[in-house]
Design an enzyme around this catalytic site. Sequence first.
Site, PDB file in Angstrom:
ATOM      1  CB  CYS A 193      -0.991  -0.063   1.161  1.00 53.33           C
ATOM      2  SG  CYS A 193      -2.358   1.068   0.968  1.00 53.33           S
ATOM      3  CG  HIS A 211      -3.586  -3.310   4.204  1.00 49.92           C
ATOM      4  ND1 HIS A 211      -2.316  -2.880   4.507  1.00 49.92           N
ATOM      5  CD2 HIS A 211      -4.227  -2.227   3.685  1.00 49.92           C
ATOM      6  CE1 HIS A 211      -2.199  -1.602   4.197  1.00 49.92           C
ATOM      7  NE2 HIS A 211      -3.331  -1.177   3.685  1.00 49.92           N
TER       8      HIS A 211
HETATM    9  N1  GLN Z   1      -1.875   6.996   2.737  1.00 49.22           N
HETATM   10  C1  GLN Z   1      -1.978   6.157   1.582  1.00 49.22           C
HETATM   11  C2  GLN Z   1      -3.311   6.242   0.841  1.00 49.22           C
HETATM   12  O1  GLN Z   1      -4.333   6.538   1.415  1.00 49.22           O
HETATM   13  C3  GLN Z   1      -1.711   4.718   1.961  1.00 49.22           C
HETATM   14  C4  GLN Z   1      -2.710   4.114   2.894  1.00 49.22           C
HETATM   15  C5  GLN Z   1      -2.338   2.726   3.320  1.00 49.22           C
HETATM   16  O2  GLN Z   1      -1.165   2.363   3.390  1.00 49.22           O
HETATM   17  N2  GLN Z   1      -3.310   1.951   3.696  1.00 49.22           N
HETATM   18  O3  GLN Z   1      -3.325   5.986  -0.353  1.00 49.22           O
END
Ligand code: GLN
Length: 240
Positions: free
Chosen positions: A94, A194
């Site tokens: 992510c 995730h």
């Molecule tokens: N801040 C980033 C986004 O919203 C990554 C979020 C995350 O790692 N879940 O795209």
Amino acid sequence: MSESTLRIGLVLPDVMGTYGDGGNALVLKRRAIMRGIDAEVVHITLDDPVPDSLDVYTLGGAEDYAQRLATRHLTRYPGLQKAAAAGRPVLAICAAIQVLGHWYETSAGERVDGISLFDLTTSPQEKRAIGELVTEPVHPALTQPLTGFENHRGGSRLGSDAKPLARVKHGVGNGVGDSTEGVVQGSVIGTYMHGPALARNPELADHLLATAMGVDSLAPLDLPEVDRLRRERLAAGRRR
Ligand code: GLN
């Protein structure tokens, strides 16, 4: 620790640890030990330079601000870039996809330079993508559907040097309207899954382990509880 211990780098869990992705390092360790291979997780925090000598690296997701601290640290201590250039496997989840790209734009519209391990850029999508994700891998080492939970605002557009990890069946994935999910460039793999991703996708875990060990593939482990988890999560994803 012996010479033959497999060393798994958990990179910046103090800032990129929000979504439990540190579990990926634990899964790698466990699957190595179950095969009689000694393994340890090396925590690399903001207090540590990033070593280039580990066997495999994992990075987790994070909120925008934590992501920025991680980007600064990885730029200052380019051990990950050296390890990737030497063909060591890296798994980026992510926010880590975004940090490993050329640049990403935060939800507040600021553009931050990444470390360019991936030929991609990331901009905020209109709507946050949240929910179960099911994909079909296009990576040649993977044959099984992939399952994860996505939660991101950023959408990542791949350049020509980066290939997708998979095609989206249910969910959003990279989020730029081309049905791609994740990214593969050399030995570096990124995904918006995730879960933790490796607990749900043993084939991906074993691919990283095999690359770390310098072998083509590993015989699968017989773990009925993992099969059950996969059945459940894949069914939940198909309902999305
Ligand atoms: N801040 C980033 C986004 O919203 C990554 C979020 C995350 O790692 N879940 O795209």
